[in-house]
Design an enzyme around this catalytic site. Structure first.
Site, PDB file in Angstrom:
ATOM      1  N   PRO A  99      -9.693   5.026  -2.253  1.00 31.72           N
ATOM      2  CA  PRO A  99      -9.622   3.729  -2.951  1.00 31.72           C
ATOM      3  C   PRO A  99     -10.936   3.390  -3.647  1.00 31.72           C
ATOM      4  O   PRO A  99     -10.991   2.456  -4.436  1.00 31.72           O
ATOM      5  CB  PRO A  99      -9.305   2.734  -1.834  1.00 31.72           C
ATOM      6  CG  PRO A  99      -9.703   3.405  -0.566  1.00 31.72           C
ATOM      7  CD  PRO A  99      -9.568   4.880  -0.806  1.00 31.72           C
ATOM      8  N   GLU A 126      -9.848   6.310   8.839  1.00 32.66           N
ATOM      9  CA  GLU A 126     -10.864   5.507   8.142  1.00 32.66           C
ATOM     10  C   GLU A 126     -11.365   6.187   6.874  1.00 32.66           C
ATOM     11  O   GLU A 126     -12.223   5.663   6.170  1.00 32.66           O
ATOM     12  CB  GLU A 126     -12.057   5.231   9.078  1.00 32.66           C
ATOM     13  CG  GLU A 126     -11.743   4.260  10.195  1.00 32.66           C
ATOM     14  CD  GLU A 126     -11.137   2.960   9.670  1.00 32.66           C
ATOM     15  OE1 GLU A 126     -11.755   2.328   8.799  1.00 32.66           O
ATOM     16  OE2 GLU A 126     -10.040   2.606  10.117  1.00 32.66           O
ATOM     17  N   ARG A 163       4.606  15.972 -15.391  1.00 33.98           N
ATOM     18  CA  ARG A 163       5.550  15.693 -16.478  1.00 33.98           C
ATOM     19  C   ARG A 163       4.934  15.899 -17.856  1.00 33.98           C
ATOM     20  O   ARG A 163       5.640  15.917 -18.857  1.00 33.98           O
ATOM     21  CB  ARG A 163       6.168  14.298 -16.336  1.00 33.98           C
ATOM     22  CG  ARG A 163       5.221  13.158 -16.537  1.00 33.98           C
ATOM     23  CD  ARG A 163       5.826  11.851 -16.064  1.00 33.98           C
ATOM     24  NE  ARG A 163       6.868  11.329 -16.943  1.00 33.98           N
ATOM     25  CZ  ARG A 163       6.629  10.758 -18.116  1.00 33.98           C
ATOM     26  NH1 ARG A 163       5.404  10.638 -18.564  1.00 33.98           N
ATOM     27  NH2 ARG A 163       7.631  10.297 -18.856  1.00 33.98           N
ATOM     28  N   ASP A 178       5.732   7.373 -24.534  1.00 37.13           N
ATOM     29  CA  ASP A 178       5.581   6.574 -23.316  1.00 37.13           C
ATOM     30  C   ASP A 178       4.485   5.531 -23.447  1.00 37.13           C
ATOM     31  O   ASP A 178       3.562   5.703 -24.225  1.00 37.13           O
ATOM     32  CB  ASP A 178       5.152   7.463 -22.142  1.00 37.13           C
ATOM     33  CG  ASP A 178       6.300   8.208 -21.537  1.00 37.13           C
ATOM     34  OD1 ASP A 178       7.431   7.737 -21.668  1.00 37.13           O
ATOM     35  OD2 ASP A 178       6.050   9.257 -20.928  1.00 37.13           O
TER      36      ASP A 178
HETATM   37  N1  SAH Z   1     -11.828   3.069   4.940  1.00 30.21           N
HETATM   38  C1  SAH Z   1     -11.534   3.588   3.623  1.00 30.21           C
HETATM   39  C2  SAH Z   1     -10.042   3.623   3.374  1.00 30.21           C
HETATM   40  C3  SAH Z   1      -9.346   4.664   4.187  1.00 30.21           C
HETATM   41  S1  SAH Z   1      -7.637   4.718   3.855  1.00 30.21           S
HETATM   42  C4  SAH Z   1     -12.172   2.690   2.583  1.00 30.21           C
HETATM   43  O1  SAH Z   1     -12.273   1.495   2.819  1.00 30.21           O
HETATM   44  O2  SAH Z   1     -12.562   3.162   1.523  1.00 30.21           O
HETATM   45  C5  SAH Z   1      -7.242   6.368   4.326  1.00 30.21           C
HETATM   46  C6  SAH Z   1      -7.089   7.362   3.198  1.00 30.21           C
HETATM   47  O3  SAH Z   1      -6.036   6.951   2.343  1.00 30.21           O
HETATM   48  C7  SAH Z   1      -8.287   7.526   2.274  1.00 30.21           C
HETATM   49  O4  SAH Z   1      -9.216   8.454   2.787  1.00 30.21           O
HETATM   50  C8  SAH Z   1      -7.663   8.003   0.996  1.00 30.21           C
HETATM   51  O5  SAH Z   1      -7.478   9.408   0.988  1.00 30.21           O
HETATM   52  C9  SAH Z   1      -6.291   7.356   1.017  1.00 30.21           C
HETATM   53  N2  SAH Z   1      -6.200   6.155   0.154  1.00 30.21           N
HETATM   54  C10 SAH Z   1      -6.087   4.875   0.590  1.00 30.21           C
HETATM   55  N3  SAH Z   1      -5.975   4.037  -0.459  1.00 30.21           N
HETATM   56  C11 SAH Z   1      -6.016   4.782  -1.567  1.00 30.21           C
HETATM   57  C12 SAH Z   1      -5.942   4.489  -2.952  1.00 30.21           C
HETATM   58  N4  SAH Z   1      -5.830   3.236  -3.410  1.00 30.21           N
HETATM   59  N5  SAH Z   1      -6.004   5.504  -3.828  1.00 30.21           N
HETATM   60  C13 SAH Z   1      -6.137   6.786  -3.400  1.00 30.21           C
HETATM   61  N6  SAH Z   1      -6.206   7.138  -2.095  1.00 30.21           N
HETATM   62  C14 SAH Z   1      -6.151   6.150  -1.182  1.00 30.21           C
END
Ligand code: SAH
Length: 258
Positions: A99, A126, A163, A178
Protein backbone atom coordinates in the site's frame (compact mmCIF):
# COMPACT_ATOMS: atom_id res chain seq x y z
CA UNK A 1 9.15 -31.15 -31.52
CA UNK A 2 8.22 -27.47 -31.71
CA UNK A 3 7.43 -26.13 -28.26
CA UNK A 4 4.91 -23.43 -27.46
CA UNK A 5 7.80 -21.20 -26.53
CA UNK A 6 9.10 -21.45 -30.13
CA UNK A 7 5.72 -20.57 -31.56
CA UNK A 8 5.25 -17.68 -29.13
CA UNK A 9 8.73 -16.31 -28.48
CA UNK A 10 7.20 -13.29 -26.76
CA UNK A 11 5.09 -15.28 -24.37
CA UNK A 12 4.82 -13.24 -21.21
CA UNK A 13 5.37 -14.95 -17.87
CA UNK A 14 3.64 -13.81 -14.71
CA UNK A 15 5.39 -15.48 -11.76
CA UNK A 16 3.91 -14.92 -8.33
CA UNK A 17 5.57 -15.44 -4.97
CA UNK A 18 2.84 -16.06 -2.44
CA UNK A 19 1.93 -18.05 0.65
CA UNK A 20 -1.48 -18.76 -0.96
CA UNK A 21 -0.84 -20.06 -4.50
CA UNK A 22 -4.30 -21.64 -4.71
CA UNK A 23 -5.88 -18.19 -4.83
CA UNK A 24 -4.70 -17.75 -8.41
CA UNK A 25 -6.74 -20.54 -10.01
CA UNK A 26 -10.27 -19.47 -10.77
CA UNK A 27 -9.88 -15.75 -11.50
CA UNK A 28 -7.94 -16.60 -14.63
CA UNK A 29 -9.58 -19.83 -15.77
CA UNK A 30 -12.36 -19.56 -18.34
CA UNK A 31 -12.99 -15.98 -19.49
CA UNK A 32 -11.08 -14.16 -22.15
CA UNK A 33 -7.82 -14.26 -20.17
CA UNK A 34 -8.05 -18.00 -19.53
CA UNK A 35 -8.52 -18.62 -23.25
CA UNK A 36 -5.57 -16.38 -24.12
CA UNK A 37 -3.42 -18.28 -21.61
CA UNK A 38 -4.55 -21.57 -23.20
CA UNK A 39 -3.46 -20.17 -26.57
CA UNK A 40 0.00 -19.63 -25.08
CA UNK A 41 -0.01 -15.84 -25.13
CA UNK A 42 1.05 -15.72 -21.49
CA UNK A 43 1.58 -17.97 -18.50
CA UNK A 44 0.53 -17.39 -14.88
CA UNK A 45 2.61 -19.38 -12.41
CA UNK A 46 2.00 -19.01 -8.67
CA UNK A 47 4.88 -20.27 -6.50
CA UNK A 48 4.64 -21.14 -2.83
CA UNK A 49 7.20 -19.07 -0.96
CA UNK A 50 7.44 -21.83 1.62
CA UNK A 51 9.29 -23.92 -0.97
CA UNK A 52 12.28 -21.61 -0.45
CA UNK A 53 12.03 -21.46 3.35
CA UNK A 54 14.73 -23.17 5.40
CA UNK A 55 14.43 -25.73 8.20
CA UNK A 56 11.91 -28.31 9.26
CA UNK A 57 9.16 -25.77 9.84
CA UNK A 58 9.64 -23.81 6.61
CA UNK A 59 9.25 -20.50 8.41
CA UNK A 60 8.52 -17.53 6.17
CA UNK A 61 7.67 -14.90 8.79
CA UNK A 62 8.87 -13.78 12.19
CA UNK A 63 8.11 -11.24 14.93
CA UNK A 64 9.12 -7.62 14.33
CA UNK A 65 12.30 -6.21 15.85
CA UNK A 66 11.42 -3.42 18.24
CA UNK A 67 8.20 -5.13 19.24
CA UNK A 68 4.64 -4.65 18.05
CA UNK A 69 1.77 -6.81 16.85
CA UNK A 70 1.80 -9.29 14.00
CA UNK A 71 4.43 -10.97 11.92
CA UNK A 72 6.81 -9.75 9.24
CA UNK A 73 7.81 -11.75 6.15
CA UNK A 74 11.47 -12.77 6.25
CA UNK A 75 13.89 -11.69 3.51
CA UNK A 76 15.82 -14.97 2.95
CA UNK A 77 13.06 -17.06 1.29
CA UNK A 78 12.19 -14.14 -1.00
CA UNK A 79 15.85 -13.65 -1.98
CA UNK A 80 16.32 -17.37 -2.69
CA UNK A 81 13.09 -17.53 -4.71
CA UNK A 82 14.05 -14.49 -6.80
CA UNK A 83 17.46 -16.00 -7.59
CA UNK A 84 15.74 -19.14 -8.88
CA UNK A 85 12.98 -17.37 -10.81
CA UNK A 86 15.37 -14.96 -12.50
CA UNK A 87 17.76 -17.67 -13.62
CA UNK A 88 17.79 -17.84 -17.42
CA UNK A 89 15.54 -14.77 -17.71
CA UNK A 90 17.77 -11.75 -18.26
CA UNK A 91 14.74 -9.55 -18.87
CA UNK A 92 12.49 -9.68 -15.83
CA UNK A 93 10.90 -7.08 -13.56
CA UNK A 94 10.20 -7.73 -9.91
CA UNK A 95 7.17 -5.99 -8.42
CA UNK A 96 6.42 -5.67 -4.72
CA UNK A 97 2.74 -5.32 -3.78
CA UNK A 98 2.46 -2.72 -1.03
CA UNK A 99 0.00 0.00 0.00
CA UNK A 100 3.05 2.26 0.21
CA UNK A 101 3.89 1.87 -3.50
CA UNK A 102 3.13 3.92 -6.61
CA UNK A 103 -0.59 3.86 -7.33
CA UNK A 104 -1.06 1.48 -10.26
CA UNK A 105 -2.44 3.17 -13.38
CA UNK A 106 -3.25 2.25 -16.98
CA UNK A 107 0.08 3.66 -18.17
CA UNK A 108 1.86 1.16 -15.89
CA UNK A 109 -0.22 -1.69 -17.32
CA UNK A 110 0.79 -0.60 -20.81
CA UNK A 111 4.49 -0.53 -19.91
CA UNK A 112 4.36 -3.89 -18.09
CA UNK A 113 2.59 -5.56 -21.03
CA UNK A 114 5.80 -5.11 -23.05
CA UNK A 115 7.95 -7.02 -20.52
CA UNK A 116 8.99 -10.67 -20.85
CA UNK A 117 8.66 -11.75 -17.25
CA UNK A 118 7.03 -10.15 -14.25
CA UNK A 119 7.67 -11.49 -10.76
CA UNK A 120 5.14 -10.44 -8.12
CA UNK A 121 5.92 -10.49 -4.39
CA UNK A 122 2.76 -10.75 -2.30
CA UNK A 123 3.08 -9.68 1.31
CA UNK A 124 0.93 -10.95 4.17
CA UNK A 125 0.51 -10.10 7.87
CA UNK A 126 2.21 -6.80 8.75
CA UNK A 127 4.06 -6.80 5.44
CA UNK A 128 7.59 -7.61 4.36
CA UNK A 129 11.03 -6.98 5.90
CA UNK A 130 12.25 -3.57 4.73
CA UNK A 131 15.35 -5.15 3.11
CA UNK A 132 13.15 -6.87 0.52
CA UNK A 133 12.60 -3.44 -1.06
CA UNK A 134 16.19 -3.48 -2.36
CA UNK A 135 15.39 -6.64 -4.37
CA UNK A 136 12.56 -5.15 -6.45
CA UNK A 137 12.25 -2.89 -9.49
CA UNK A 138 8.85 -1.38 -8.68
CA UNK A 139 6.54 -1.07 -5.68
CA UNK A 140 2.85 -0.91 -6.59
CA UNK A 141 -0.29 -0.16 -4.63
CA UNK A 142 -3.76 -0.70 -6.11
CA UNK A 143 -5.28 2.09 -4.01
CA UNK A 144 -5.33 3.88 -0.70
CA UNK A 145 -6.67 1.03 1.40
CA UNK A 146 -5.08 -1.93 3.14
CA UNK A 147 -5.70 -5.52 2.01
CA UNK A 148 -4.86 -8.60 4.07
CA UNK A 149 -2.42 -9.74 1.40
CA UNK A 150 -0.80 -8.81 -1.89
CA UNK A 151 -2.50 -11.61 -3.88
CA UNK A 152 -5.57 -9.62 -4.91
CA UNK A 153 -3.36 -6.66 -5.82
CA UNK A 154 -1.20 -8.94 -8.01
CA UNK A 155 -4.33 -10.34 -9.67
CA UNK A 156 -5.60 -6.85 -10.43
CA UNK A 157 -2.28 -5.89 -12.01
CA UNK A 158 -2.03 -9.17 -13.95
CA UNK A 159 -5.58 -8.75 -15.29
CA UNK A 160 -5.03 -5.14 -16.37
CA UNK A 161 -1.66 -6.00 -17.96
CA UNK A 162 -2.56 -9.30 -19.65
CA UNK A 163 -5.50 -7.82 -21.56
CA UNK A 164 -3.07 -5.39 -23.23
CA UNK A 165 -0.80 -8.14 -24.58
CA UNK A 166 -1.29 -8.20 -28.37
CA UNK A 167 -3.78 -10.86 -29.40
CA UNK A 168 -5.36 -11.34 -25.96
CA UNK A 169 -8.55 -9.38 -26.62
CA UNK A 170 -10.29 -10.70 -29.73
CA UNK A 171 -10.95 -7.23 -31.09
CA UNK A 172 -7.74 -5.27 -30.71
CA UNK A 173 -9.56 -1.97 -30.89
CA UNK A 174 -11.46 -2.60 -27.74
CA UNK A 175 -8.57 -1.81 -25.43
CA UNK A 176 -7.55 1.25 -27.41
CA UNK A 177 -10.78 3.12 -26.67
CA UNK A 178 -10.96 2.08 -23.01
CA UNK A 179 -11.02 4.65 -20.27
CA UNK A 180 -7.55 6.08 -19.53
CA UNK A 181 -5.96 4.83 -22.77
CA UNK A 182 -5.85 8.35 -24.17
CA UNK A 183 -5.90 9.99 -20.76
CA UNK A 184 -9.70 10.38 -20.75
CA UNK A 185 -12.66 8.33 -19.55
CA UNK A 186 -14.48 6.34 -22.24
CA UNK A 187 -17.66 7.64 -23.91
CA UNK A 188 -21.03 6.06 -22.95
CA UNK A 189 -21.81 2.76 -24.67
CA UNK A 190 -25.24 1.49 -25.77
CA UNK A 191 -26.53 -1.75 -27.23
CA UNK A 192 -29.99 -3.04 -28.17
CA UNK A 193 -32.83 -2.22 -27.50
CA UNK A 194 -33.09 1.29 -28.95
CA UNK A 195 -35.46 2.25 -26.15
CA UNK A 196 -35.29 0.99 -22.59
CA UNK A 197 -37.43 2.27 -19.74
CA UNK A 198 -38.27 5.38 -21.77
CA UNK A 199 -34.58 6.10 -22.32
CA UNK A 200 -33.55 6.19 -25.99
CA UNK A 201 -30.15 5.56 -27.53
CA UNK A 202 -28.85 8.94 -28.80
CA UNK A 203 -29.93 9.43 -32.44
CA UNK A 204 -26.41 10.17 -33.60
CA UNK A 205 -25.37 6.56 -32.81
CA UNK A 206 -28.13 5.29 -35.13
CA UNK A 207 -27.26 7.73 -37.91
CA UNK A 208 -24.49 5.70 -39.55
CA UNK A 209 -22.51 8.94 -39.91
CA UNK A 210 -19.09 7.90 -38.66
CA UNK A 211 -17.61 11.37 -38.50
CA UNK A 212 -20.56 12.62 -36.45
CA UNK A 213 -20.38 9.59 -34.19
CA UNK A 214 -16.64 10.14 -33.60
CA UNK A 215 -17.28 13.82 -32.79
CA UNK A 216 -20.11 12.96 -30.40
CA UNK A 217 -17.99 10.35 -28.64
CA UNK A 218 -15.07 12.72 -28.21
CA UNK A 219 -17.40 15.38 -26.72
CA UNK A 220 -18.84 12.79 -24.36
CA UNK A 221 -15.36 11.73 -23.28
CA UNK A 222 -14.39 15.31 -22.54
CA UNK A 223 -17.66 16.00 -20.73
CA UNK A 224 -17.44 12.87 -18.58
CA UNK A 225 -13.82 13.41 -17.71
CA UNK A 226 -14.41 17.06 -16.82
CA UNK A 227 -17.32 16.18 -14.55
CA UNK A 228 -16.03 12.98 -12.96
CA UNK A 229 -12.23 13.13 -13.12
CA UNK A 230 -11.08 16.68 -13.82
CA UNK A 231 -7.64 15.68 -12.49
CA UNK A 232 -7.12 13.55 -15.63
CA UNK A 233 -7.43 16.56 -17.93
CA UNK A 234 -4.15 17.96 -16.66
CA UNK A 235 -2.15 15.19 -18.33
CA UNK A 236 -4.51 14.16 -21.18
CA UNK A 237 -3.47 14.79 -24.78
CA UNK A 238 -5.90 17.47 -25.95
CA UNK A 239 -6.19 19.03 -29.40
CA UNK A 240 -7.13 22.70 -29.91
CA UNK A 241 -10.60 21.42 -30.93
CA UNK A 242 -10.86 19.54 -27.62
CA UNK A 243 -9.99 22.73 -25.74
CA UNK A 244 -12.81 24.57 -27.55
CA UNK A 245 -15.29 21.84 -26.62
CA UNK A 246 -14.12 21.87 -23.01
CA UNK A 247 -14.56 25.63 -22.81
CA UNK A 248 -18.11 25.24 -24.12
CA UNK A 249 -18.90 22.55 -21.57
CA UNK A 250 -17.44 24.67 -18.77
CA UNK A 251 -19.54 27.64 -19.90
CA UNK A 252 -22.68 25.46 -20.04
CA UNK A 253 -21.98 24.11 -16.56
CA UNK A 254 -21.40 27.61 -15.17
CA UNK A 255 -24.69 28.71 -16.81
CA UNK A 256 -26.57 25.86 -15.13
CA UNK A 257 -25.20 26.84 -11.71
CA UNK A 258 -26.10 30.55 -12.07
N1 SAH B 1 1.52 -2.91 7.54
C1 SAH B 1 1.57 -2.66 6.11
C2 SAH B 1 0.37 -3.28 5.41
C3 SAH B 1 0.43 -4.77 5.38
S1 SAH B 1 -0.93 -5.46 4.54
C4 SAH B 1 1.54 -1.16 5.87
O1 SAH B 1 0.93 -0.45 6.65
O2 SAH B 1 2.12 -0.69 4.90
C5 SAH B 1 -0.28 -7.01 4.04
C6 SAH B 1 0.17 -7.12 2.60
O3 SAH B 1 -0.94 -6.88 1.74
C7 SAH B 1 1.22 -6.12 2.14
O4 SAH B 1 2.52 -6.57 2.43
C8 SAH B 1 0.97 -6.02 0.66
O5 SAH B 1 1.65 -7.05 -0.05
C9 SAH B 1 -0.52 -6.28 0.54
N2 SAH B 1 -1.31 -5.04 0.35
C10 SAH B 1 -2.14 -4.49 1.27
N3 SAH B 1 -2.74 -3.40 0.76
C11 SAH B 1 -2.29 -3.25 -0.49
C12 SAH B 1 -2.54 -2.31 -1.53
N4 SAH B 1 -3.37 -1.28 -1.36
N5 SAH B 1 -1.91 -2.47 -2.70
C13 SAH B 1 -1.04 -3.49 -2.90
N6 SAH B 1 -0.76 -4.43 -1.96
C14 SAH B 1 -1.37 -4.31 -0.76
Amino acid sequence: MISLKDLCPNQMNFDILTLFPDMFGSPFSGSILGKAADRGLFRIRPHNLRDWAEGKHKVTDDTPYGGGDGMVMKPEPVAAALTDLKRGSPRSRTLLMTPQGTIFRQEHARALAAEEKLIFICGRYEGVDERIRAMVDDEFSIGDFVLTGGELAAMVIIDATARLIPGVLGNRGSSETDSFSDGLLEYPQYTRPVEFGGDRVPDVLLSGNHAEIARWRRCQQLNRTLQRRPDLLRSAELSPADEVVLDEIRRDLAGVKE
